[in-house]
Design a protein around this motif. Sequence first.
Motif, PDB file in Angstrom:
ATOM      1  N   PRO A   1       0.828  -1.215   0.000  1.00 17.98           N
ATOM      2  CA  PRO A   1       0.000   0.000   0.000  1.00 17.98           C
ATOM      3  C   PRO A   1       0.855   1.254   0.000  1.00 17.98           C
ATOM      4  O   PRO A   1       1.968   1.266   0.534  1.00 17.98           O
ATOM      5  CB  PRO A   1      -0.814  -0.124   1.288  1.00 17.98           C
ATOM      6  N   LEU A   2       0.335   2.309  -0.605  1.00 18.91           N
ATOM      7  CA  LEU A   2       1.036   3.585  -0.682  1.00 18.91           C
ATOM      8  C   LEU A   2       0.151   4.690  -0.121  1.00 18.91           C
ATOM      9  O   LEU A   2      -1.073   4.625  -0.203  1.00 18.91           O
ATOM     10  CB  LEU A   2       1.404   3.913  -2.133  1.00 18.91           C
ATOM     11  N   ARG A   3       0.791   5.701   0.429  1.00 20.42           N
ATOM     12  CA  ARG A   3       0.079   6.875   0.929  1.00 20.42           C
ATOM     13  C   ARG A   3       0.461   8.059   0.049  1.00 20.42           C
ATOM     14  O   ARG A   3       1.634   8.425  -0.033  1.00 20.42           O
ATOM     15  CB  ARG A   3       0.432   7.128   2.389  1.00 20.42           C
TER      16      ARG A   3
ATOM     17  N   GLU B   1       5.363   4.883   1.770  1.00 20.97           N
ATOM     18  CA  GLU B   1       4.769   3.601   2.125  1.00 20.97           C
ATOM     19  C   GLU B   1       3.672   3.817   3.158  1.00 20.97           C
ATOM     20  O   GLU B   1       3.826   4.592   4.097  1.00 20.97           O
ATOM     21  CB  GLU B   1       5.831   2.658   2.688  1.00 20.97           C
ATOM     22  N   ALA B   2       2.559   3.125   2.974  1.00 20.80           N
ATOM     23  CA  ALA B   2       1.467   3.187   3.945  1.00 20.80           C
ATOM     24  C   ALA B   2       1.545   1.970   4.857  1.00 20.80           C
ATOM     25  O   ALA B   2       2.022   0.907   4.449  1.00 20.80           O
ATOM     26  CB  ALA B   2       0.119   3.217   3.226  1.00 20.80           C
ATOM     27  N   PRO B   3       1.085   2.103   6.097  1.00 23.58           N
ATOM     28  CA  PRO B   3       1.071   0.936   6.991  1.00 23.58           C
ATOM     29  C   PRO B   3       0.198  -0.166   6.412  1.00 23.58           C
ATOM     30  O   PRO B   3      -0.815   0.093   5.761  1.00 23.58           O
ATOM     31  CB  PRO B   3       0.472   1.492   8.292  1.00 23.58           C
ATOM     32  N   LEU B   4       0.590  -1.399   6.655  1.00 24.66           N
ATOM     33  CA  LEU B   4      -0.224  -2.525   6.227  1.00 24.66           C
ATOM     34  C   LEU B   4      -1.480  -2.608   7.082  1.00 24.66           C
ATOM     35  O   LEU B   4      -1.480  -2.187   8.246  1.00 24.66           O
ATOM     36  CB  LEU B   4       0.571  -3.828   6.346  1.00 24.66           C
ATOM     37  N   PRO B   5      -2.578  -3.135   6.539  1.00 24.30           N
ATOM     38  CA  PRO B   5      -3.791  -3.297   7.343  1.00 24.30           C
ATOM     39  C   PRO B   5      -3.490  -4.093   8.610  1.00 24.30           C
ATOM     40  O   PRO B   5      -2.816  -5.118   8.571  1.00 24.30           O
ATOM     41  CB  PRO B   5      -4.723  -4.080   6.409  1.00 24.30           C
TER      42      PRO B   5
ATOM     43  N   GLY C   1      -2.747   1.638  10.111  1.00 22.94           N
ATOM     44  CA  GLY C   1      -3.012   0.951   8.855  1.00 22.94           C
ATOM     45  C   GLY C   1      -4.439   0.492   8.695  1.00 22.94           C
ATOM     46  O   GLY C   1      -4.696  -0.586   8.176  1.00 22.94           O
ATOM     47  N   ASP C   2      -5.392   1.310   9.157  1.00 18.83           N
ATOM     48  CA  ASP C   2      -6.799   0.930   9.062  1.00 18.83           C
ATOM     49  C   ASP C   2      -7.430   1.344   7.748  1.00 18.83           C
ATOM     50  O   ASP C   2      -8.611   1.104   7.511  1.00 18.83           O
ATOM     51  CB  ASP C   2      -7.603   1.530  10.221  1.00 18.83           C
ATOM     52  N   GLY C   3      -6.621   2.010   6.879  1.00 21.27           N
ATOM     53  CA  GLY C   3      -7.136   2.378   5.568  1.00 21.27           C
ATOM     54  C   GLY C   3      -7.972   3.625   5.553  1.00 21.27           C
ATOM     55  O   GLY C   3      -8.620   3.930   4.564  1.00 21.27           O
ATOM     56  N   HIS C   4      -7.964   4.395   6.659  1.00 21.31           N
ATOM     57  CA  HIS C   4      -8.823   5.569   6.729  1.00 21.31           C
ATOM     58  C   HIS C   4      -8.097   6.859   6.399  1.00 21.31           C
ATOM     59  O   HIS C   4      -8.629   7.932   6.643  1.00 21.31           O
ATOM     60  CB  HIS C   4      -9.444   5.681   8.130  1.00 21.31           C
ATOM     61  N   GLY C   5      -6.854   6.772   5.900  1.00 21.49           N
ATOM     62  CA  GLY C   5      -6.166   7.993   5.515  1.00 21.49           C
ATOM     63  C   GLY C   5      -6.933   8.691   4.413  1.00 21.49           C
ATOM     64  O   GLY C   5      -7.122   8.146   3.341  1.00 21.49           O
ATOM     65  N   ASP C   6      -7.431   9.885   4.684  1.00 20.24           N
ATOM     66  CA  ASP C   6      -8.276  10.556   3.695  1.00 20.24           C
ATOM     67  C   ASP C   6      -7.682  11.849   3.189  1.00 20.24           C
ATOM     68  O   ASP C   6      -8.255  12.507   2.330  1.00 20.24           O
ATOM     69  CB  ASP C   6      -9.670  10.823   4.272  1.00 20.24           C
TER      70      ASP C   6
END
Length: 289
Positions: free
Chosen positions: A100-102, A218-222, A227-232
């Motif tokens: 995942p990427l941020r 790099e984004a944190p892994l779930p 790494g909850d996927g809520h980066g908005d």
Amino acid sequence: MRSRRFALVRADLEDAVCPLPEDLAATVAGRESVTVVLEHRMLGVTPARESFESAAVHDPGPRLTGIAWPADVRPGVFVTVAWRPSEECVSVRTTALDEPLRVDGVDYFHDYDPTVITREFDPGLSNRGRVLKAVRRLGRVFDDGSAVFPEAELPAHCGLGRGKKGMFLLRNAVDQLLREGYVTRVTGSTGPDGQLDYPAVDGAETLDLLFYAPLVEEAPLPGEDGGDGHGDGGERRDHWVNGFVRRLPPGAHASKKQQTLHQKAIEKEQIDGFTLEPGYTFVKRHHRG
């Protein structure tokens, strides 16, 4: 019939629609409903397959309506759309990234188009957000998602008012973006057709541009911390931003001051220890809000 890949825009997600290839639209024309099979990996990990009934419309172009997009599908994510004759259905599929990427604070778990992310991102209604919006939506966007826009044209597109007050607000907003590392001042040029060029073309008329480059990390892994996927990517008021490394415009180099600040940040363990590579600069810890 070949498959086709589309980059979703914000309106697709908000209106629950999916672009449809012209030849596929002809195949399903006249049907009251179309079966759609959506294949997707939630947060890029967990396989999911959902089947539902949709309708094909032609306003403003061929589209499938009633698409229940998963929450982790962001503007810019690619979907592959194809017809499966054996199943008499339309297949819509995302492709998970290896990691995942941020991108500017937004977590992406699936393959995406950087140019669409640049155009579609909403930086908010703050003064700095209005300037960044003009650069990203009205400027020339390159394949890697970077963009340039003439600084002299900002007053007409940022809505910060006219006269001395408007110029004061605009100047402060640009200065803030420069301090935060979101944009850099560069020299570009315009061609006979008015298209912006950067770097400047030899012999062409030059002008001052603001250069934006997306911050990709790099984004944190779930399941990991953060790494909850809520980066908005939404703006948070009155907060501190840790130091980070940002890509510079082609041909630019970090100043000795930024190299020194980068080394000090490593020594104080404020950032991970790594060499500041050519073409990148360091943006020190700063207050935003």
